[in-house]
Every structure is written in C-alpha cells, then in structure tokens.
Design an enzyme around this catalytic site. Structure first.
Site, PDB file in Angstrom:
ATOM      1  N   GLN A 120      -1.615  -8.247  -7.183  1.00 59.04           N
ATOM      2  CA  GLN A 120      -0.936  -7.595  -6.584  1.00 59.04           C
ATOM      3  C   GLN A 120      -0.243  -7.880  -5.942  1.00 59.04           C
ATOM      4  OE1 GLN A 120      -4.051  -3.904  -6.276  1.00 59.04           O
ATOM      5  NE2 GLN A 120      -4.881  -5.262  -6.279  1.00 59.04           N
ATOM      6  N   ASP A 122       1.228  -1.348   0.154  1.00 58.95           N
ATOM      7  CA  ASP A 122      -0.154  -0.166   0.402  1.00 58.95           C
ATOM      8  C   ASP A 122       0.106   1.074  -0.233  1.00 58.95           C
ATOM      9  OD1 ASP A 122      -1.754  -1.886  -0.076  1.00 58.95           O
ATOM     10  OD2 ASP A 122      -2.395  -1.382   2.588  1.00 58.95           O
TER      11      ASP A 122
END
Length: 789
Positions: free
Chosen positions: A305, A171
């Site tokens: 991801q 993130d």
C-alpha cells in the site's frame, strides 16, 4: 470592516524569497507516493521566488548529522521524480532529535547555512517534533551563542524559525485535512488487489478477508470497502455491536443464497470490538470457516500500500500543497503559528499545526475511552460521510422493514461512457429501495426511454457494479427533444414520479429540454436531478465530474511510459493529444500531474509567437541534464494549430536539437476500471441525489399525485469548492458557453500558472485565495450531510 487594500488581488510574483533559505525534509516511518511531487513543488517554487532551497536528507537524522545531509539543490535536482513512489530524499525515524542535545546540533547545522524556514512532510509525530523545535529555537540559539559556537549577530539575524507542514500519511489519519498526501495512491493499490481477487474468486466460491493498513485509523479500510462494495468492514472507529459474529455470518450466507459467488471482508489492522479487544483477520477467517464452512483466504496487503506509482490525484494534491507551503513560508511572521497546508473539499487551506495535532489526539482518546460516536465525529465530515454511505449501501433491510412510498423512480445514463457511472447507478438504486421507492432502469439513455426499454431493477441486480468501467445500462448522446411525445408516454405507462440522470453535457441539455416541455406535458412535472459524469469535466455547476479522475490517471500513466521510452534516446519531445472537447481540464491537469512543459488548451488563446517561445524554451532545456520534453494538446484547442501542425512545427524548429514524436490517446481515456476517487465520488454524490429526490417527492405530492413545475425541482448536484450543492439547471444557463459546451468560469484555470511555474516559465499567478489561517472547525452533525466527498 476589511480595508480597500484587501480587495486588491495578491500576486505570487510580488512575493520575494530573496535572502531566505528553505529546508525541505520528509520524515516518519511511512514514506509513500507523492511525497516526491510535494518535494518537487517546494523546490521549484522556492527557486522561482529566488530563495535558496536545501534538501535535508534522511529526515531529522540528517538535520542532526549535518554535513552532506544538508545540500543546496537546483531546478534539475527534482526532475523526473514525479512518477517515483516513496521519497527521494529519504526518511528516517530519529531518536537523537527527541533529545535537547540533538535539537541543539540541528539548530547549529541550520544556522550555519542560514536556513530559518522548514517545510516538513510527514505524519503527526514529525509535525509535533517540528513545532517543539520552533518553540525552543531562540533558546537553542542563545545556548549556542553562550557556548561560543555562533556569534550574537547570528542570534539576531536568525531569531525566528518558520515551519510549514504537509501531511504525508497513507492512513489519512490527520484531522483538519480531507485527504493527506499518499492516501489516494494507497487506495489505488488496494483496489487493484481487490479487482484482481474478484476475477479469481468468480471462478470458485470463496470468501476473502483482506487486511489493510491503518493502526489507529480506519479510513483506508472504510473507503476501499465503499469502493468495492465489500460485504463487511472492521474499523477501529466503529466497532461492531455485540453479537456481530452472528449477524456477519447471516449476511454472508444470505449472499451465498442469492448466488453471490464472492464475499469480501475488509479488516483494518487496528480493528477492535466494543470491548477494545482486537479483531484480527485470522480471527475473522476462523469464524467463517467454523460457522459456515466457506473456503476462506486471508490476504494481508502490508507494504504494497505504501509503494507503487503515485496517482494523478496525489501528484496534483502534492503539487498544490507544495506551492501553498512556499507561499505560507514567504508570508510567515514571528507571530504566525506553525501551520499545515491542507485541502478542504477542493480548496487549499492553512490550519494551525497544533490544533490539528490536538484534534488527532482527541480521536485516539475518544476511541480508548470507548466514545466511538464521538471519535467518528472528530475524524471530520468526510470520514463521517463515508461511514454513513457505507452503512446505507451494504446491508439490505428485510422487505418487511422497508417503508412503502408507492413512488417509481427511473435512472438513466446519458452521453459518452465514463468510468464510475455504474457505481453511481448502484448507489441510486440501493438508496432508492431503502427509501421505499420502486426503482426502474432505463437502457440506452433517452433513445431507449422513447422505445420503452425500461425495467424494474432490484437491490441484487446492481451487486458488484462499483468496479465495472463504462456504462452497464448503456448510454447514448441522443437528446430528448425529438422524442418528447414518446418519453411522456413511457413516463405515464410506467407511472414514473421522478428522474435521475447520470451523464455529461448532454444530460444537462436533456434536463433543460425536459423542463422546457413541462408546459405541454404534465408527465415531466416531476422532480429531476442530474449527477455529472463525463471524462471531459465540462459540466457547469460542478468542480468535478465522475470519470475525469480515471481519465486523468490513464493520461498520467501513459505519459510516464512515454517518458520512460525516451530514457535511452537523448533529446526527444513528445506531443500528446488528449480528449475533452473544448474543455482543457484533462490536458491541463494531465500536464500538471505528468510534469509536462506545456499544455495547449482552448480556454487560453495562443498564437505562433507562443509556439515559438515553447520551442525555444525546450531548446534551452535540452542544454541541461534533462533531455526530454512533454507537450499536451487538447483535441479542440485550435482548429488550425492541429496536433500534426504542432508536431511538424516542433520537428522543423527543433532540427539538430531534438526530435519529435506524437501520440493521440483517444478512446482509452473513456475506458478502464474506475479509479477509487470516481467510485467513491460516484457513490456518494448519487446517494445524496437520491435522498434529494425523496425529499422533493414528499414536498410535491398533492391529492394523490406528484406535481412539480418550479425551477428548483430540476437540479444538478455538483461539488463546489467545499460543498455539494443542488443548483436549478435553469440558473446554470447563464454560466454556460453552449457553443463550446463548457462553463464560462472554470476553477482549474487558476492552477494553470502552477504548471507553468513548475516547468520554469515566467508567469503571473494570482494567490488572493490562499493565505488566511483558519481554525480546525468542529462540525455539527448536520454539516456532515452537505460536506466533503
């Protein structure tokens, strides 16, 4: 004042780890790319300084369970893990470590093995846990002694626990670090998907809603939106204004009217509106279908991801951070707080762990309380910069609202093609139009300029350019000197008031020639700026150039494949030739990212003795369990020791021990779709260069015309350490080796010993730069402009 002592360089080989034991663990729910590169660097660096290194398997759970979960490791244990995603030592969330009982057991397990140094790779939860453990440590040992589990001697001997953290979180949600380990790899996965969708959607008119990870942080969503030119993006830090539903639908239908066949909307999983209500990808889809009737699909990327092969950027970042972490542990004293190692711009730094954690929590608090402007500021200058650039480039203001400056600005590409050039052109054109200028595109560099190949270019003309490789405008290596008369004519005819040149070393030489011609031609007395774009990364005045990251990924991917090809055959050495002219950046950084045994570069002279030593080194290596070698050679590193020569030498000397293969990578290094880094770097640096042009145009406009003839009106915009700086090309002359077309001083040569150490060579490593503990700075809004990429 600093004493004379401080000025003496500090060398890594003088720091000893003898008698120290380091434990390495990866923790947290999302283990992703490049944690392995960090683990590898910590292990090898630790062993290199003669410390013992232990793997703690399965994160904190393994530390509590002890036994086979805490194992001493060797050099070979971390071989061939660079190209593997995830984490080889496992990572688990652990309930028992949250209890004092669990931590007591963990402390006992560590003391049994004499481990008082921990390197923790994980998100903010894991790092906070590590800090608590460190604060309780002496108390835990006292308790163990009282229970008769350890003796008083051990309490004294192992009195302090040192902790260094590395942030592994896709993130990029951790304050104080520009890039966390794994973020770049996650962006690669997202961009691959977007590129694939773009090709299918070209054939049907469609709208795609893409949901990307990021529960509390919109970094991935924001940067991927910037990198693919998405039409709309939803992130938690920047909720859309009231009535966003209408404005989004208006924008989508305008794009359709402009013949744009594809709309892409990116949604972070934690996206919210200004009332803190979630905005889901399904909700966005339903809205588009109901209001506009567009064929709309939702794609949720999810765990894709976190997977896949780590990118070159991530491997280099993780290797640098791993080395820095070992240095920090060696230098830690009972007085130093637990720190995290991180990257600020292009500089490794150490920051107090708790300051970073507190700041990260501040962001969440600001978001919960609806103070969104504050949240964006707290995220740091790199995040703020991304958001401002996105806002600038994604929405065209109606013509009536645009200022009119009556200035004409021309953009051209010069030199060899580099991935990311088109992203730079797009940003320049759009920012120029927003600032009120008329933008002109020059086809085929200075040569095309002389021939009058110049035309006005509009906002819509550059749509969809970010993901295209090569140079759409066309680029030539030709220098302007032989066309000065004709170029001056074209500048006059088209009334060009400023020039923006995107290119490599030739672009730099070109600007020097144009500024020298100012005496003779008034037409060249206008602001000119250069943005560095070349795979070689050999332009003075900038640490990075657009296109080098894409080339590095090509080299790394190829090396991975080549290494894999040898997994069946034993004892084979590959010699791989890379591009770069005389600049060894690609060879050296490629070697670091691919885990090569040697890299031959022009900047570091080598002779036959060196080659001999490398052959012997590989012969030794073949006796271990790793029976593969990889050697990179820059194309111009030595005119006599050619790739063929080195291949033949290795083949002869390695007879009976290993056989050789050679590979010249060639022009594939210049092609391909640009990497996320190059798209982004190109977009931001180019937008900034355009803003500089506007400023210079205002300053130099006198009596109805632009007249600029000072050195500071011909600049190169480069990334230097932590900042983007405009430097007059005239001043860069002294820093340039014109014969070999490279800067005289190159920052990455400092990382050269790193590659050697990780390949088990004895070497000297100057670490004077590293080591000062800094504080997490709250930057002022002004700083966001000069700030990080």
């Amino acid at each position: 004042p600093r004493s004379a002592m401080d000025h003496q360089p500090k060398f890594f080989e003088n720091l000893s780890g003898t008698g120290k034991a380091i434990g390495v663990l990866t923790s947290g729910g999302d283990a992703q790319g490049s944690m392995n590169a960090a683990v590898r660097a910590v292990v090898r660096m630790g062993i290199y300084v003669k410390a013992k290194v232990y793997f703690v398997y399965e994160g904190y759970q393994g530390m509590v369970d002890g036994g086979d979960n805490i194992v001493e490791v060797s050099w070979e244990s971390v071989s061939s893990i660079l190209q593997v995603g995830g984490t080889v030592i496992g990572s688990a969330r652990c309930k028992s470590f949250r209890t004092r009982e669990g931590r007591l057991q963990a402390a006992y397990n560590l003391v049994q093995r004499g481990i008082t140094n921990l390197c923790v790779i994980g998100g903010d939860g894991s790092l906070t846990g590590a800090n608590l453990f460190r604060e309780e440590w002496s108390g835990l040992l006292e308790e163990l002694a009282q229970k008769g589990k350890i003796d008083e001697e051990a309490v004294k001997k192992y009195a302090y626990l040192n902790i260094v953290g590395m942030v592994g979180s896709i993130d990029n949600d951790f304050c104080g670090t520009d890039m966390t380990i794994g973020t770049d790899s996650a962006l690669h996965r997202i961009i691959e998907v977007v590129d694939a969708i773009m090709t299918t959607a070209q054939s049907h008119q469609r709208t795609f809603v893409l949901e990307v990870m990021g529960r509390h942080c919109g970094y991935l969503a924001l940067v991927s939106a910037l990198a693919c030119g998405a039409d709309w993006v939803f992130i938690p830090e920047y909720p859309p204004e009231e009535g966003w539903e209408d404005s989004m639908c208006v924008k989508l239908s305008e794009n359709r009217a402009r013949k744009k066949r594809l709309n892409i909307i990116i949604v972070a999983e934690g996206a919210i509106d200004c009332h803190n209500k979630p905005i889901t990808s399904e909700k966005v889809k339903d809205l588009v279908v109901q209001r506009l009737g567009f064929d709309t699909r939702v794609t949720i990327l999810g765990h894709v991801q976190r997977g896949g092969t780590p990118s070159a950027f991530d491997r280099i970042l993780a290797s640098r951070m791993g080395v820095e972490a070992v240095l920090a542990l060696l230098e830690a004293t009972p007085a130093t707080p637990a720190c995290v190692v991180s990257l600020s711009g292009n500089q490794a730094v150490r920051l107090p762990l708790m300051e970073c954690v507190q700041m990260t929590q501040e962001v969440q608090k600001a978001m919960d309380e609806g103070r969104f402007v504050e949240a964006v500021r707290l995220r740091g200058r790199s995040f703020e910069n991304n958001l401002n650039t996105y806002k600038l480039l994604s929405h065209k203001k109606p013509d009536a609202e645009l200022p009119k400056t009556n200035f004409n600005v021309a953009v051209l590409n010069v030199g060899a093609p580099a991935a990311g050039m088109n992203a730079a052109v797009r940003a320049a054109v759009r920012v120029g139009i927003t600032e009120g200028h008329k933008m002109f595109a020059v086809i085929d560099g200075f040569e095309g300029f002389a021939r009058g190949k110049i035309k006005e270019i509009s906002w819509g003309d550059v749509g969809g350019w970010t993901g295209q490789g090569g140079s759409i405008l066309g680029t030539k290596r030709t220098l302007p000197a032989k066309y000065l008369e004709k170029i001056a004519d074209q500048m006059r005819t088209n009334n060009i008031n400023a020039l923006m040149v995107i290119g490599g070393f030739e672009a730099y030489l070109g600007l020097l020639e144009l500024s020298a011609a100012r005496e003779k031609y008034d037409e060249f007395c206008v602001p000119m700026v250069m943005v560095p774009a070349t795979v070689s990364n050999n332009v003075p005045g900038s640490d990075f150039s657009i296109g080098a990251d894409t080339a590095l990924n090509t080299i790394t991917d190829t090396c991975d494949r080549i290494k894999q090809s040898a997994s069946g055959t034993k004892r084979r050495v590959f010699i791989i030739e890379t591009m770069g002219g005389y600049c060894g950046y690609l060879a050296n950084m490629g070697a670091l990212a691919a885990g090569a045994d040697a890299a031959y570069i022009f900047e570091e002279q080598f002779d036959i003795r060196e080659l001999q030593a490398n052959v012997e080194h590989l012969t030794e290596k073949m006796k271990t369990s790793i029976q593969r070698g990889l050697v990179l050679r820059n194309e111009n590193c030595n005119e006599n020791y050619t790739t063929d020569f080195i291949y033949q030498l290795y083949s002869e000397e390695g007879k009976g021990v290993f056989d050789c293969r050679k590979n010249v990578l060639g022009h594939m290094q210049q092609g391909g779709a640009p990497s996320p880094f190059d798209r982004n770097f190109g977009t931001k640096i180019s937008a900034k260069a355009m803003q500089w042009i506007s400023k210079k145009l205002k300053e130099t406009y006198r009596k109805g015309k632009v007249f600029a003839n000072t050195d500071d009106s011909v600049c190169l915009l480069g990334m230097r350490r932590r900042n983007l700086v405009f430097q007059p090309v005239a001043e860069l002359k002294t820093e340039t080796d014109f014969v070999h077309r490279i800067p005289k001083e190159q920052w990455w040569l400092k990382l050269r010993p790193l590659m050697k150490i990780l390949a088990k060579y004895k070497t000297s490593y100057d670490v004077s730069d590293s080591g000062q503990l800094e504080h997490v700075a709250m930057h002022s809004p002004k700083e966001a402009e000069t700030g990080a990429i």
